[in-house]
Enzyme design. Structure first.
Site, PDB file in Angstrom:
ATOM      1  N   ARG A 241       0.784  -1.122   0.003  1.00 37.55           N
ATOM      2  CA  ARG A 241      -0.068   0.033   0.157  1.00 37.55           C
ATOM      3  C   ARG A 241       0.927   1.284  -0.064  1.00 37.55           C
ATOM      4  O   ARG A 241       1.531   1.437   0.698  1.00 37.55           O
ATOM      5  CB  ARG A 241      -0.967   0.031   1.154  1.00 37.55           C
ATOM      6  CG  ARG A 241      -2.021  -1.056   1.284  1.00 37.55           C
ATOM      7  CD  ARG A 241      -2.982  -1.102   2.150  1.00 37.55           C
ATOM      8  NE  ARG A 241      -3.773  -2.359   2.113  1.00 37.55           N
ATOM      9  CZ  ARG A 241      -4.606  -2.740   2.874  1.00 37.55           C
ATOM     10  NH1 ARG A 241      -4.597  -2.120   4.191  1.00 37.55           N
ATOM     11  NH2 ARG A 241      -5.266  -3.684   3.041  1.00 37.55           N
TER      12      ARG A 241
ATOM     13  N   SER B  96      -7.927  -1.039   0.916  1.00 36.34           N
ATOM     14  CA  SER B  96      -8.876  -1.269   1.870  1.00 36.34           C
ATOM     15  C   SER B  96      -9.486  -0.049   2.507  1.00 36.34           C
ATOM     16  O   SER B  96     -10.488   0.770   1.981  1.00 36.34           O
ATOM     17  CB  SER B  96      -8.202  -2.143   3.135  1.00 36.34           C
ATOM     18  OG  SER B  96      -9.211  -2.597   4.017  1.00 36.34           O
ATOM     19  N   HIS B  97      -9.316   0.287   3.803  1.00 37.58           N
ATOM     20  CA  HIS B  97      -9.918   1.127   4.464  1.00 37.58           C
ATOM     21  C   HIS B  97      -9.116   2.673   4.400  1.00 37.58           C
ATOM     22  O   HIS B  97      -9.543   3.707   5.164  1.00 37.58           O
ATOM     23  CB  HIS B  97     -10.007   0.940   6.210  1.00 37.58           C
ATOM     24  CG  HIS B  97      -8.551   0.438   6.612  1.00 37.58           C
ATOM     25  ND1 HIS B  97      -7.748  -0.807   6.167  1.00 37.58           N
ATOM     26  CD2 HIS B  97      -7.754   1.065   7.522  1.00 37.58           C
ATOM     27  CE1 HIS B  97      -6.709  -0.721   6.884  1.00 37.58           C
ATOM     28  NE2 HIS B  97      -6.615   0.374   7.595  1.00 37.58           N
TER      29      HIS B  97
ATOM     30  N   ASP C  49     -15.847  -1.193   4.959  1.00 30.98           N
ATOM     31  CA  ASP C  49     -14.713  -0.551   4.345  1.00 30.98           C
ATOM     32  C   ASP C  49     -14.728  -0.261   2.949  1.00 30.98           C
ATOM     33  O   ASP C  49     -15.548  -0.908   2.110  1.00 30.98           O
ATOM     34  CB  ASP C  49     -13.398  -0.910   5.121  1.00 30.98           C
ATOM     35  CG  ASP C  49     -13.080  -2.236   4.541  1.00 30.98           C
ATOM     36  OD1 ASP C  49     -13.946  -2.911   4.107  1.00 30.98           O
ATOM     37  OD2 ASP C  49     -11.893  -2.524   4.713  1.00 30.98           O
TER      38      ASP C  49
ATOM     39  N   ASP D 165     -13.036  -1.955   0.627  1.00 27.62           N
ATOM     40  CA  ASP D 165     -13.043  -3.127  -0.197  1.00 27.62           C
ATOM     41  C   ASP D 165     -14.192  -4.477   0.374  1.00 27.62           C
ATOM     42  O   ASP D 165     -14.104  -5.450  -0.050  1.00 27.62           O
ATOM     43  CB  ASP D 165     -11.680  -3.883  -0.363  1.00 27.62           C
ATOM     44  CG  ASP D 165     -11.029  -4.192   1.166  1.00 27.62           C
ATOM     45  OD1 ASP D 165     -11.498  -3.448   1.924  1.00 27.62           O
ATOM     46  OD2 ASP D 165     -10.279  -4.992   1.020  1.00 27.62           O
TER      47      ASP D 165
ATOM     48  N   ASP E  56     -14.376  -5.924   3.004  1.00 24.49           N
ATOM     49  CA  ASP E  56     -14.318  -7.038   3.820  1.00 24.49           C
ATOM     50  C   ASP E  56     -14.373  -6.707   5.280  1.00 24.49           C
ATOM     51  O   ASP E  56     -14.217  -7.616   6.260  1.00 24.49           O
ATOM     52  CB  ASP E  56     -12.782  -7.489   3.580  1.00 24.49           C
ATOM     53  CG  ASP E  56     -11.609  -6.677   3.953  1.00 24.49           C
ATOM     54  OD1 ASP E  56     -11.995  -5.249   4.166  1.00 24.49           O
ATOM     55  OD2 ASP E  56     -10.596  -6.928   3.778  1.00 24.49           O
ATOM     56  N   ARG E  57     -14.573  -5.537   5.644  1.00 31.62           N
ATOM     57  CA  ARG E  57     -14.668  -5.112   7.209  1.00 31.62           C
ATOM     58  C   ARG E  57     -16.249  -4.926   7.582  1.00 31.62           C
ATOM     59  O   ARG E  57     -16.935  -4.340   6.526  1.00 31.62           O
ATOM     60  CB  ARG E  57     -13.938  -3.837   7.432  1.00 31.62           C
ATOM     61  CG  ARG E  57     -12.642  -4.095   7.496  1.00 31.62           C
ATOM     62  CD  ARG E  57     -11.632  -2.903   7.882  1.00 31.62           C
ATOM     63  NE  ARG E  57     -10.367  -3.003   7.897  1.00 31.62           N
ATOM     64  CZ  ARG E  57      -9.339  -2.299   8.933  1.00 31.62           C
ATOM     65  NH1 ARG E  57     -10.000  -1.473   9.766  1.00 31.62           N
ATOM     66  NH2 ARG E  57      -8.355  -2.556   8.688  1.00 31.62           N
TER      67      ARG E  57
ATOM     68  N   THR F   4      -2.122 -11.069  13.823  1.00 31.00           N
ATOM     69  CA  THR F   4      -2.998  -9.932  12.871  1.00 31.00           C
ATOM     70  C   THR F   4      -2.710 -10.269  11.326  1.00 31.00           C
ATOM     71  O   THR F   4      -1.602 -10.449  10.917  1.00 31.00           O
ATOM     72  CB  THR F   4      -2.626  -8.613  13.009  1.00 31.00           C
ATOM     73  OG1 THR F   4      -2.880  -8.340  14.615  1.00 31.00           O
ATOM     74  CG2 THR F   4      -3.262  -7.564  12.278  1.00 31.00           C
TER      75      THR F   4
ATOM     76  N   GLU G  62     -11.196 -10.650  13.720  1.00 34.64           N
ATOM     77  CA  GLU G  62     -10.174  -9.749  14.262  1.00 34.64           C
ATOM     78  C   GLU G  62     -10.954  -8.345  14.970  1.00 34.64           C
ATOM     79  O   GLU G  62     -12.145  -8.151  14.462  1.00 34.64           O
ATOM     80  CB  GLU G  62      -9.380  -9.397  13.170  1.00 34.64           C
ATOM     81  CG  GLU G  62      -8.488 -10.072  12.518  1.00 34.64           C
ATOM     82  CD  GLU G  62      -7.530  -9.467  11.581  1.00 34.64           C
ATOM     83  OE1 GLU G  62      -6.400  -9.417  11.872  1.00 34.64           O
ATOM     84  OE2 GLU G  62      -7.849  -9.251  10.481  1.00 34.64           O
TER      85      GLU G  62
ATOM     86  N   SER H  19     -10.378  -5.663  14.433  1.00 33.61           N
ATOM     87  CA  SER H  19     -10.449  -4.232  13.381  1.00 33.61           C
ATOM     88  C   SER H  19     -11.649  -4.445  12.582  1.00 33.61           C
ATOM     89  O   SER H  19     -11.548  -4.166  11.418  1.00 33.61           O
ATOM     90  CB  SER H  19      -9.020  -4.494  12.456  1.00 33.61           C
ATOM     91  OG  SER H  19      -8.781  -5.590  11.866  1.00 33.61           O
TER      92      SER H  19
ATOM     93  N   LYS I 259     -11.905 -12.057   5.187  1.00 38.13           N
ATOM     94  CA  LYS I 259     -13.102 -11.390   6.044  1.00 38.13           C
ATOM     95  C   LYS I 259     -14.137 -11.115   5.082  1.00 38.13           C
ATOM     96  O   LYS I 259     -13.845 -10.724   3.733  1.00 38.13           O
ATOM     97  CB  LYS I 259     -12.607 -10.563   6.965  1.00 38.13           C
ATOM     98  CG  LYS I 259     -11.777  -9.710   6.534  1.00 38.13           C
ATOM     99  CD  LYS I 259     -11.167  -8.457   7.704  1.00 38.13           C
ATOM    100  CE  LYS I 259     -10.474  -7.285   7.212  1.00 38.13           C
ATOM    101  NZ  LYS I 259      -9.206  -7.436   6.850  1.00 38.13           N
TER     102      LYS I 259
HETATM  103  C1  VG1 Z   1      -5.064  -3.830   9.912  1.00 44.58           C
HETATM  104  C2  VG1 Z   1      -5.956  -4.603  11.017  1.00 44.58           C
HETATM  105  C3  VG1 Z   1      -5.799  -5.819  10.787  1.00 44.58           C
HETATM  106  C4  VG1 Z   1      -6.375  -6.103   9.438  1.00 44.58           C
HETATM  107  C5  VG1 Z   1      -5.602  -5.477   8.479  1.00 44.58           C
HETATM  108  C6  VG1 Z   1      -5.958  -5.513   6.896  1.00 44.58           C
HETATM  109  O1  VG1 Z   1      -3.753  -4.169   9.932  1.00 44.58           O
HETATM  110  O2  VG1 Z   1      -5.349  -4.142  12.216  1.00 44.58           O
HETATM  111  O3  VG1 Z   1      -6.526  -6.434  11.588  1.00 44.58           O
HETATM  112  O4  VG1 Z   1      -6.431  -7.627   8.975  1.00 44.58           O
HETATM  113  O5  VG1 Z   1      -5.536  -4.113   8.769  1.00 44.58           O
HETATM  114  O6  VG1 Z   1      -7.522  -5.069   6.741  1.00 44.58           O
HETATM  115  P1  VG1 Z   1      -2.427  -3.244  10.622  1.00 44.58           P
HETATM  116  O7  VG1 Z   1      -1.381  -4.101  10.174  1.00 44.58           O
HETATM  117  O8  VG1 Z   1      -2.497  -2.052  10.031  1.00 44.58           O
HETATM  118  O9  VG1 Z   1      -3.036  -3.338  12.180  1.00 44.58           O
HETATM  119  V1  VG1 Z   1      -8.031  -4.470   5.280  1.00 44.58           V
HETATM  120  O10 VG1 Z   1      -9.754  -4.485   5.400  1.00 44.58           O
HETATM  121  O11 VG1 Z   1      -7.067  -3.005   5.681  1.00 44.58           O
HETATM  122  O12 VG1 Z   1      -7.556  -5.362   4.306  1.00 44.58           O
HETATM  123 CO    CO Z   2     -10.480  -3.948   3.897  1.00 40.78          CO
END
Ligand code: VG1
Ligand code: CO
Length: 647
Positions: free
Chosen positions: A89, A188-189, A364, A366, A368-369, A432, A451, A453, A464
């Site tokens: 990213r 993602s988010h 979010d 994409d 998945d959240r 994670t 998770e 998150s 997810k």
């Molecule tokens: C974050 C979350 C983690 C999740 C990851 C991808 O990672 O804490 O639980 O699996 O995002 O989610 P990090 O390393 O920033 O804590 V997504 O929806 O951004 O693909």
């Molecule tokens: Co996501």
């Protein structure tokens, strides 16, 4: 306009097959930079005309296939192309540098076994964020050049992360083909737009994120890469139209299949949930519902599922038109960023007297959240997975024969552990990131996982799944209210959660995020926390000075995980301080940010006493929060007096 250009004469007359002598065989020496730019000019003139004149339906299997050639381009490595928690990213401007995306894509092809590239079927799509459409064309041309047989693309490049996983696992092409992997284009988010984030990750044949053994190889390839293959003369494919376009290259035919992935995804959801039962709930006059896609890709599925299939009112959908920049927002479904939904659910600052809906959820970028809300009530994601697990067998047909096991990521609260213990289920704690759940699921050891998150899911796919989580909650509500839809009061989300706490105890939980702090300072803060772990008596002395009302730290370590299926070991997965009363402090650096560092602090306390489970979470956790911030010297290291986001 495009169609009018094409209509006067048949495509075959407009697109003459290229003479063989123009082909660049992979064995030819690299074109020098000047000849490359000449050929670019040549193609820039031709490509729009070629692209606009392909009527793909007339070309399927037909004789007038467009020929393409393969060019070997020389390149030099970029620093920092290491996939994080969930792929690579970076800012869009970083991805737009010449060869940046190409290097990563070729590094990925080179990391895969040959049979997952040559002759293979690969999905390329994502959350539709800015730069996705360009990336789809580039990756398609590189796939063609690397000998991929067909590329499957979501219409307008849209495919949610869970839908990609579903498509890999379930979709069978018209010719019987199955996908072996996917490039998922998402950050993602993280926000999107010309100055925001883009991302790419690779998923494998099981539908799940590439394991560390593969991502390590991808990264190592990015550090030595010196060439990549691309079919520069392959015309851009119009990905706004569903259909198959066929081409012919040095290694034979190559197809681009553009389709609407909601068809496959809805089919899967219908095989898991009782849509009729959910529909009864959603169409009951007493039940009100709201879904906020935050302008992410979930919007492409929400109308089809919630409105068309399940009968929800169209006005239940908020921000369900996917946008390249997510409407300028932060597509992160939490109490800070999902502002509109939070207000609507009666959890915001406004004092409107409109009655909030019974149930609200957000996704979010994409999809998945998920964030689950009741009327004026927030469900923590850690509680959410525990509650889904506790109710799945009765409420969700897919699980009716029992759960194979459950799993959570390390920083997620232990609410799920208590359910697992009570229901005598296999239980796993993994680092994670979703990739660790996949192995357990492939081995038939885990049915439901989550998770903290805002990620929840099951073994129906290997990602997810935000919409799945909403359907799971709606199923639980439908089950609890099945004889009650005509009664006085519905069993609410809040009732379900409070009942759960009364049965299993409550895990007070909060997460503090310090976003975009200086990377060096973040590293120092973390090393200090690790070095303090060598003397627990010193730690406890310090803690007692901060707060005398917290229990003693009885263990402290860096979380390490040995995968029970393949024996692989993942180290340094978060710093833990474990207290005598079951409380925990966890510190981690985010692996998904694109600039600077993000420090995450996870704070948890277990309360079994039924008379003490109804407190405000921030009040209940205040002593531990104090300890966490002072023990880590948060302000000293980062200069921040408050976190960016509290969940
Ligand atoms: C974050 C979350 C983690 C999740 C990851 C991808 O990672 O804490 O639980 O699996 O995002 O989610 P990090 O390393 O920033 O804590 V997504 O929806 O951004 O693909
Ligand atoms: Co996501």
């Amino acid at each position: 306009m495009i169609l009018r250009l094409c209509s006067p004469s048949p495509p075959a007359a407009i697109i003459p097959p290229r003479p063989r002598r123009h082909r660049h065989r992979p064995t030819t020496p690299f074109p020098s930079i000047p000849s490359y730019s000449r050929s670019l000019h040549h193609h820039q003139r031709l490509t729009p005309l070629l692209a606009s004149c392909i009527d793909r339906r007339q070309h399927v299997g037909g004789p007038a296939m467009v020929l393409f050639t393969v060019t070997k381009k020389s390149t030099t490595p970029f620093e920092g192309q290491k996939p994080g928690t969930s792929g690579l990213r970076k800012k869009v401007t970083v991805f737009q540098q010449p060869n940046y995306l190409q290097n990563f894509v070729q590094a990925t092809f080179n990391a895969l076994p040959a049979d997952q590239v040559k002759g293979a079927t690969i999905v390329v799509s994502g959350d539709g964020r800015y730069f996705s459409k360009d990336a789809v064309q580039i990756i398609t041309k590189m796939a063609a050049a690397n000998g991929v047989r067909r590329v499957w693309v979501g219409q307008n490049s849209l495919m949610s992360t869970p839908a990609v996983s579903c498509v890999i696992r379930e979709r069978i092409g018209a010719d019987g083909s199955k996908a072996t992997g996917a490039f998922i284009l998402t950050a993602s988010h993280n926000p999107g737009g010309p100055t925001e984030d883009f991302g790419i990750k690779y998923n494998m044949g099981n539908g799940g994120p590439a394991p560390e053994s593969v991502t390590d190889k991808i990264f190592s390839n990015t550090t030595t890469i010196n060439e990549y293959l691309i079919a520069e003369d392959l015309p851009d494919v119009d990905i706004s139209v569903v259909g198959v376009t066929s081409f012919s290259g040095p290694e034979g035919p190559f197809d681009v299949d553009v389709f609407d992935s909601s068809v496959d995804y809805i089919k899967l959801m219908k095989s898991i949930f009782d849509f009729e039962a959910i529909k009864k709930l959603l169409t009951s006059p007493k039940f009100t519902f709201c879904y906020d896609a935050l302008h992410g890709v979930a919007g492409a599925y929400a109308n089809r599922i919630f409105v068309e299939e399940l009968g929800a009112d169209e006005s239940s959908l908020l921000n369900c038109v996917p946008k390249e920049d997510f409407g300028g927002g932060h597509p992160d479904p939490n109490l800070t960023y999902a502002k509109e939904l939070v207000e609507r659910m009666g959890l915001g600052k406004s004092t409107s007297n409109v009655e909030p809906p019974e149930f609200g959820a957000a996704a979010d970028g994409d999809a998945d959240r998920n964030m689950i809300l009741g009327k004026r009530f927030f469900v923590t994601p850690s509680d959410s997975v525990a509650i889904i697990a506790a109710n799945a067998v009765q409420s969700i047909p897919y699980f009716s024969s029992g759960l194979k096991g459950v799993a959570r990521s390390m920083p997620t609260s232990a609410a799920l552990d208590v359910v697992a213990k009570n229901l005598n289920l296999k239980f796993f704690e993994v680092p994670t990131g979703w990739k660790f759940f996949g192995n357990l699921m492939d081995a038939g050891m885990c049915s439901i996982c989550g998770e903290e998150s805002f990620g929840t899911g099951s073994d129906h796919i290997r990602e997810k799944d935000g919409i799945w989580a909403v359907l799971a909650w709606l199923s639980i509500l439908a089950f609890k209210n099945k004889d009650n839809l005509g009664g006085d009061k519905l069993v609410s989300v809040e009732d379900i959660v409070r009942q759960h706490w009364a049965t299993y105890g409550r895990h007070y939980y909060t997460r503090y995020d310090y976003e975009n702090v200086d990377a060096g300072a973040a590293k120092e803060l973390m090393s200090n926390l690790v070095s303090m772990q060598s003397s627990l008596s010193d730690v406890n002395k310090l803690i007692k000075e901060i707060r005398s009302d917290v229990s003693d730290v009885v263990a402290a370590d860096e979380f390490e995980y040995k995968d029970p299926v393949d024996g692989s070991v993942s180290k340094h997965q978060g710093i833990r301080y474990l207290f005598g009363d079951g409380s925990r402090l966890v510190f981690r650096l985010s692996g998904t940010g694109s600039v600077g560092a993000t420090i995450r602090v996870y704070i948890e306390q277990y309360e079994k006493d039924p008379s003490k489970i109804g407190r405000e979470s921030q009040d209940a956790l205040a002593p531990l929060v104090d300890v966490a911030l002072k023990l880590s010297k948060m302000q000293e290291y980062t200069g921040r007096s408050a976190p960016t986001v509290i969940t």
